[in-house]
Design an enzyme around this catalytic site. Structure first.
Site, PDB file in Angstrom:
ATOM      1  N   ASN A   1      -0.804 -11.539  -1.706  1.00  0.00           N
ATOM      2  CA  ASN A   1      -0.400 -10.826  -3.033  1.00  0.00           C
ATOM      3  C   ASN A   1      -0.474 -11.444  -4.300  1.00  0.00           C
ATOM      4  O   ASN A   1      -1.064 -10.864  -5.220  1.00  0.00           O
ATOM      5  CB  ASN A   1       0.948 -10.083  -2.847  1.00  0.00           C
ATOM      6  CG  ASN A   1       1.312  -9.103  -1.627  1.00  0.00           C
ATOM      7  OD1 ASN A   1       2.197  -8.944  -1.388  1.00  0.00           O
ATOM      8  ND2 ASN A   1       0.244  -8.525  -1.498  1.00  0.00           N
ATOM      9  N   LEU A   2      -0.306 -12.751  -4.147  1.00  0.00           N
ATOM     10  CA  LEU A   2      -0.281 -13.559  -5.401  1.00  0.00           C
ATOM     11  C   LEU A   2      -1.665 -13.519  -6.256  1.00  0.00           C
ATOM     12  O   LEU A   2      -1.576 -13.966  -7.436  1.00  0.00           O
ATOM     13  CB  LEU A   2       0.227 -15.009  -5.150  1.00  0.00           C
ATOM     14  CG  LEU A   2       1.508 -14.956  -4.362  1.00  0.00           C
ATOM     15  CD1 LEU A   2       2.134 -16.498  -4.221  1.00  0.00           C
ATOM     16  CD2 LEU A   2       2.678 -14.235  -5.320  1.00  0.00           C
TER      17      LEU A   2
ATOM     18  N   CYS B   1      -7.769  -2.472   0.537  1.00  0.00           N
ATOM     19  CA  CYS B   1      -7.641  -3.861  -0.160  1.00  0.00           C
ATOM     20  C   CYS B   1      -7.920  -4.729   0.737  1.00  0.00           C
ATOM     21  O   CYS B   1      -8.805  -5.832   0.614  1.00  0.00           O
ATOM     22  CB  CYS B   1      -6.501  -3.915  -0.862  1.00  0.00           C
ATOM     23  SG  CYS B   1      -6.399  -3.357  -2.825  1.00  0.00           S
TER      24      CYS B   1
ATOM     25  N   ASP C   1       8.929   0.867  -4.211  1.00  0.00           N
ATOM     26  CA  ASP C   1       8.224   0.233  -3.088  1.00  0.00           C
ATOM     27  C   ASP C   1       8.873  -0.359  -1.830  1.00  0.00           C
ATOM     28  O   ASP C   1       9.994  -0.717  -2.098  1.00  0.00           O
ATOM     29  CB  ASP C   1       7.432  -1.175  -3.855  1.00  0.00           C
ATOM     30  CG  ASP C   1       6.289  -1.358  -3.187  1.00  0.00           C
ATOM     31  OD1 ASP C   1       5.099  -1.539  -3.785  1.00  0.00           O
ATOM     32  OD2 ASP C   1       6.157  -1.561  -2.077  1.00  0.00           O
TER      33      ASP C   1
ATOM     34  N   ASN D   1      -2.236   4.616  -1.084  1.00  0.00           N
ATOM     35  CA  ASN D   1      -2.834   5.445   0.062  1.00  0.00           C
ATOM     36  C   ASN D   1      -2.577   6.868  -0.573  1.00  0.00           C
ATOM     37  O   ASN D   1      -1.759   7.240  -1.233  1.00  0.00           O
ATOM     38  CB  ASN D   1      -1.931   5.183   1.317  1.00  0.00           C
ATOM     39  CG  ASN D   1      -0.646   5.725   1.030  1.00  0.00           C
ATOM     40  OD1 ASN D   1      -0.177   7.037   1.437  1.00  0.00           O
ATOM     41  ND2 ASN D   1       0.305   4.881   0.851  1.00  0.00           N
TER      42      ASN D   1
ATOM     43  N   CYS E   1      -6.520  18.859  -7.416  1.00  0.00           N
ATOM     44  CA  CYS E   1      -7.850  19.639  -7.845  1.00  0.00           C
ATOM     45  C   CYS E   1      -8.934  18.565  -7.645  1.00  0.00           C
ATOM     46  O   CYS E   1      -9.995  19.060  -7.401  1.00  0.00           O
ATOM     47  CB  CYS E   1      -7.634  19.913  -9.069  1.00  0.00           C
ATOM     48  SG  CYS E   1      -6.402  21.272  -9.633  1.00  0.00           S
TER      49      CYS E   1
ATOM     50  N   ARG F   1      -3.446 -11.284  -7.158  1.00  0.00           N
ATOM     51  CA  ARG F   1      -3.384 -10.069  -8.369  1.00  0.00           C
ATOM     52  C   ARG F   1      -2.203  -9.648  -8.901  1.00  0.00           C
ATOM     53  O   ARG F   1      -2.220  -8.908  -9.676  1.00  0.00           O
ATOM     54  CB  ARG F   1      -4.278  -9.095  -7.567  1.00  0.00           C
ATOM     55  CG  ARG F   1      -3.779  -8.479  -6.298  1.00  0.00           C
ATOM     56  CD  ARG F   1      -4.616  -7.369  -5.669  1.00  0.00           C
ATOM     57  NE  ARG F   1      -4.277  -6.978  -4.445  1.00  0.00           N
ATOM     58  CZ  ARG F   1      -4.103  -7.583  -3.333  1.00  0.00           C
ATOM     59  NH1 ARG F   1      -4.069  -8.889  -3.149  1.00  0.00           N
ATOM     60  NH2 ARG F   1      -3.189  -6.924  -2.342  1.00  0.00           N
TER      61      ARG F   1
ATOM     62  N   CYS G   1      -6.835  25.468  -5.650  1.00  0.00           N
ATOM     63  CA  CYS G   1      -5.703  24.578  -5.475  1.00  0.00           C
ATOM     64  C   CYS G   1      -4.509  25.130  -4.774  1.00  0.00           C
ATOM     65  O   CYS G   1      -4.066  25.648  -5.629  1.00  0.00           O
ATOM     66  CB  CYS G   1      -5.630  23.621  -6.753  1.00  0.00           C
ATOM     67  SG  CYS G   1      -4.578  22.374  -6.495  1.00  0.00           S
TER      68      CYS G   1
HETATM   69 ZN   LIG Z   1      -4.501  21.255  -8.558  1.00  0.00          ZN
END
Ligand SMILES: [Zn+2]
Length: 265
Positions: free
Chosen positions: A69-70, A189, A61, A130, A175, A72, A250
């Site tokens: 943030n707290l 969010c 991260d 994202n 896919c 959740r 794909c």
């Molecule tokens: Zn695929």
């Protein structure tokens, strides 16, 4: 690997389950889970992965802990505000179980570093916020031959699925969502809101799904259900499975996909 008497005692409630057992617990201790995103989904997922005795955890991260943030992100406390999430999450793991190896990685995954960071994982659990990163993680997993547990949530809707797009008959995340989202970087969010307990459900469901992957061939719980998306409706509430078909077109895992040419045969 054999577990010490202390570890056997710590994981006794797993070991007594016929669906996990001693062999399953050893499998979890030998596993390496790479967690992408230490936020709303990653935080409860990490708690249950660490509690399950996953031997090695890589935490990715590039964000820092914010007071909002707290509501959740359950592993953080007010004293963590301003710290990099990956570092604060690693501190939580060290306080919780010194028997686990934890590798915090304060960076944003990109095309230049994804393969290096994800390679060697037994499973990648993606709980990032994202589409651009989700597709990058999925494409990298297909290329590296690593199973992917994907967890996502918006407002009261959650989605959890295991993917193994590197296998001939199995779909990948691309896919499912297609190519339209590569350029998008949408943290919904902040704009839409999300219920804390809802991300908790999705995160713990994703942790259990990752364990299904890790226990494949080792214990009865090890049925990964690759390509089945579980839709969690927190308003109804209900849980509905949905089968995702492999897309032959794909561009990551399809028969005509250029990336396939790079794969070792
Ligand atoms: Zn695929």
């Amino acid at each position: 690997m054999s577990l010490s008497p202390e570890r056997l005692q710590r994981f006794a409630r797993h070991i007594v389950l016929p669906e996990v057992g001693g062999a399953g617990q050893v499998g979890l201790a030998e596993a390496h889970v790479v967690l992408v995103g230490c936020g709303g989904i990653g935080s409860p997922a990490l708690q249950y992965l660490a509690a399950a005795g996953i031997g090695r955890l890589t935490l990715i991260d590039d964000d820092t802990v914010d007071v909002s943030n707290l509501q959740r992100q359950t592993i953080y406390t007010p004293s963590d505000i301003g710290k990099p999430k990956a570092e604060a999450a690693a501190e939580w793991v060290r306080r919780f179980d010194l028997g686990l190896e934890v590798l915090p990685t304060v960076t944003r995954l990109g095309g230049d570093n994804a393969a290096e960071i994800l390679s060697g994982a037994s499973v990648v659990l993606d709980g990032c916020d994202n589409f651009a990163t989700r597709l990058l993680v999925s494409d990298s997993c297909v290329k590296l031959g690593i199973p992917l547990t994907s967890g996502a949530v918006g407002r009261f809707q959650g989605q959890v699925a295991n993917f193994a797009g590197h296998l001939p008959e199995q779909p990948c995340y691309r896919c499912f969502v297609g190519d339209a989202f590569d350029a998008q970087d949408c943290d919904t969010c902040a704009a839409d809101g999300v219920l804390g307990a809802m991300v908790g459900m999705v995160g713990t469901f994703a942790a259990m799904h990752a364990m299904r992957v890790l226990l494949e061939g080792k214990a009865a719980l090890g049925v990964p259900q690759y390509g089945t998306l579980h839709l969690i409706d927190g308003m109804a509430p209900s849980l509905r499975p949905l089968r995702i078909a492999k897309d032959p077109g794909c561009r990551t895992c399809g028969t005509a996909a250029p990336v396939q040419a790079d794969l070792p045969s």
